[in-house]
Design an enzyme around this catalytic site. Structure first.
Site, mmCIF file in Angstrom:
data_model
loop_
_atom_site.group_PDB
_atom_site.id
_atom_site.type_symbol
_atom_site.label_atom_id
_atom_site.label_comp_id
_atom_site.label_asym_id
_atom_site.label_seq_id
_atom_site.Cartn_x
_atom_site.Cartn_y
_atom_site.Cartn_z
ATOM 1 C CE LYS A 151 -4.375 -1.710 1.351
ATOM 2 N NZ LYS A 151 -4.803 -2.640 2.386
ATOM 3 C CE LYS B 1 -6.059 -11.454 -5.376
ATOM 4 N NZ LYS B 1 -5.475 -11.376 -4.076
ATOM 5 C CE LYS C 75 -12.602 -2.701 -2.697
ATOM 6 N NZ LYS C 75 -12.086 -3.694 -1.879
HETATM 7 P P1 AMP Z 1 -10.262 -8.159 -0.340
HETATM 8 O O1 AMP Z 1 -11.557 -7.445 -0.223
HETATM 9 O O2 AMP Z 1 -9.495 -7.891 -1.579
HETATM 10 O O3 AMP Z 1 -9.436 -8.040 0.917
HETATM 11 O O4 AMP Z 1 -10.628 -9.706 -0.441
HETATM 12 C C1 AMP Z 1 -11.408 -10.400 0.498
HETATM 13 C C2 AMP Z 1 -11.073 -11.866 0.416
HETATM 14 O O5 AMP Z 1 -11.272 -12.371 -0.920
HETATM 15 C C3 AMP Z 1 -9.624 -12.157 0.783
HETATM 16 O O6 AMP Z 1 -9.579 -13.292 1.615
HETATM 17 C C4 AMP Z 1 -8.963 -12.438 -0.538
HETATM 18 O O7 AMP Z 1 -7.937 -13.367 -0.457
HETATM 19 C C5 AMP Z 1 -10.080 -12.966 -1.413
HETATM 20 N N1 AMP Z 1 -9.844 -12.533 -2.800
HETATM 21 C C6 AMP Z 1 -9.865 -11.252 -3.265
HETATM 22 N N2 AMP Z 1 -9.613 -11.217 -4.603
HETATM 23 C C7 AMP Z 1 -9.429 -12.503 -4.993
HETATM 24 C C8 AMP Z 1 -9.141 -13.142 -6.247
HETATM 25 N N3 AMP Z 1 -9.016 -12.443 -7.385
HETATM 26 N N4 AMP Z 1 -9.014 -14.485 -6.257
HETATM 27 C C9 AMP Z 1 -9.154 -15.211 -5.133
HETATM 28 N N5 AMP Z 1 -9.433 -14.683 -3.928
HETATM 29 C C10 AMP Z 1 -9.565 -13.349 -3.840
#
Ligand code: AMP
Ligand code: TRP
Length: 327
Positions: free
Chosen positions: A112, A193, A196
């Site tokens: 970040k 990947k 957001k």
């Molecule tokens: P985040 O809101 O990005 O922190 O994601 C919330 C959860 O979803 C975390 O446990 C991430 O590991 C999982 N996650 C987010 N993006 C992906 C992705 N593209 N593929 C697999 N898992 C994801």
């Protein structure tokens, strides 16, 4: 007895990467023997949110999404992180035994900062609050997406620091990460990947024309359908595999590999993905509409969850206070 616990930040609409990478595992665990605690990490979301109305909406939307996707409040306790203030007390206790060095090594913090975000103290101590979340309910299993592994390891370390200083207070949980690599890193519209922050997401509940529009944005190339191609180089198939049977995916792949007049164009494959996704989440989508119309019910579920979670967290907090001499 197994106690599983996990959290998700309400920092936007949930996408299919969140579902296959994390949420699906959470919901599946409710059918195993033991207890389940799942919470909406609103304190964590505040490290990046400055819009109170948006945050409120995302908290509600996250709760509705979990319930619509199958979380059963009779089997799993669903609550808001900030409804359990004991967690912030435990976070302080853990902060006093945790070295700066541990937090300075956090990848997500370093990433970040590298992105140019000016870090707050809250962002720096994010893993301490997360460790408190994990340790406050005596959890034994923490299902998370791959990118959270280091954070869970830090929670394990912090349990060890506190226990080393004051005796056996916290349980050191194991973690669980999706086995299949395809679920650990669901690709987004551009093949990176899905995330957001890259603006390449597909919302879980997207439907109809907007779904068609978004699926059409999956990046492909300009080669004609007849040209034989290596299907394993097309991430389109990784997205398809989330929703379709493996045998179906393999059939399409074979046609693409062979090329010629029987081979589908990218538009055709995208149409198939759209239909498959539409069907995959159809029941959840209906359930979401019902829940949105019944705000009071969602609120009741969160409050009941918080009551149960608080009871557990205050026991653990008291144990910690006594062990270190504050009681
Ligand atoms: P985040 O809101 O990005 O922190 O994601 C919330 C959860 O979803 C975390 O446990 C991430 O590991 C999982 N996650 C987010 N993006 C992906 C992705 N593209 N593929 C697999 N898992 C994801
Ligand atoms: N940091 C997690 C994420 O961004 C959310 C989270 C907060 C969490 N506290 C947790 C996950 C405790 C598991 C356990 O996805």
């Amino acid at each position: 007895m197994q106690t599983s616990l996990s959290g998700i930040q309400p920092s936007g609409l949930l996408h299919i990467g969140n579902y296959f990478g994390a949420i699906r595992q959470h919901i599946q665990l409710q059918d195993q023997a033991g207890e389940n605690f799942y919470f909406i990490a609103d304190y964590h979301a505040l490290t990046s949110s400055r819009d109170p109305e948006a945050l409120r909406n995302f908290v509600f939307e996250t709760a509705v999404s979990y319930l619509a996707l199958g979380l059963d409040p009779a089997k799993a306790c669903l609550f808001r992180q900030s409804d359990v203030p004991e967690v912030t007390e435990i976070a302080w206790l853990l902060a006093t035994v945790t070295g700066m060095g541990l937090l300075e090594r956090a990848h997500s913090f370093k990433d970040k900062v590298a992105q140019g975000i000016k870090p707050s103290v809250g962002l720096f101590t994010y893993p301490v609050l997360m460790a408190a979340d994990i340790l406050a309910y005596d959890s034994t299993l923490v299902p998370v997406g791959k990118d959270q592994i280091q954070h869970v390891e830090m929670a394990q370390d912090m349990a060890g620091y506190f226990n080393g200083a004051f005796g056996d207070v916290f349980i050191r949980p194991e973690m669980m990460v999706p086995k299949a690599e395809s679920m650990q890193k669901v690709p987004g519209l551009d093949g990176q990947k899905m995330s957001k922050s890259y603006g390449n997401t597909i919302w879980i509940f997207e439907t109809g024309k907007p779904l068609k529009k978004i699926i059409n944005k999956i990046v492909t190339d300009s080669r004609p359908p007849q040209e034989p191609k290596d299907p394993n180089e097309l991430f389109l198939f990784d997205i398809m595999a989330l929703f379709a049977d493996q045998s179906e995916v393999d059939e399409w792949k074979e046609k693409v590999r062979l090329g010629g007049d029987g081979a589908p164009g990218y538009g055709h494959l995208k149409g198939f993905i759209r239909d498959a996704m539409e069907e995959y989440f159809a029941a959840a989508r209906l359930r979401r509409y019902e829940l949105i119309a019944d705000r009071g019910e969602v609120e009741r579920i969160l409050k009941a969850g918080a009551l149960k979670a608080r009871a557990r967290a205050s026991e653990v907090r008291d144990r910690a206070l006594t062990a270190c001499g504050l009681r």
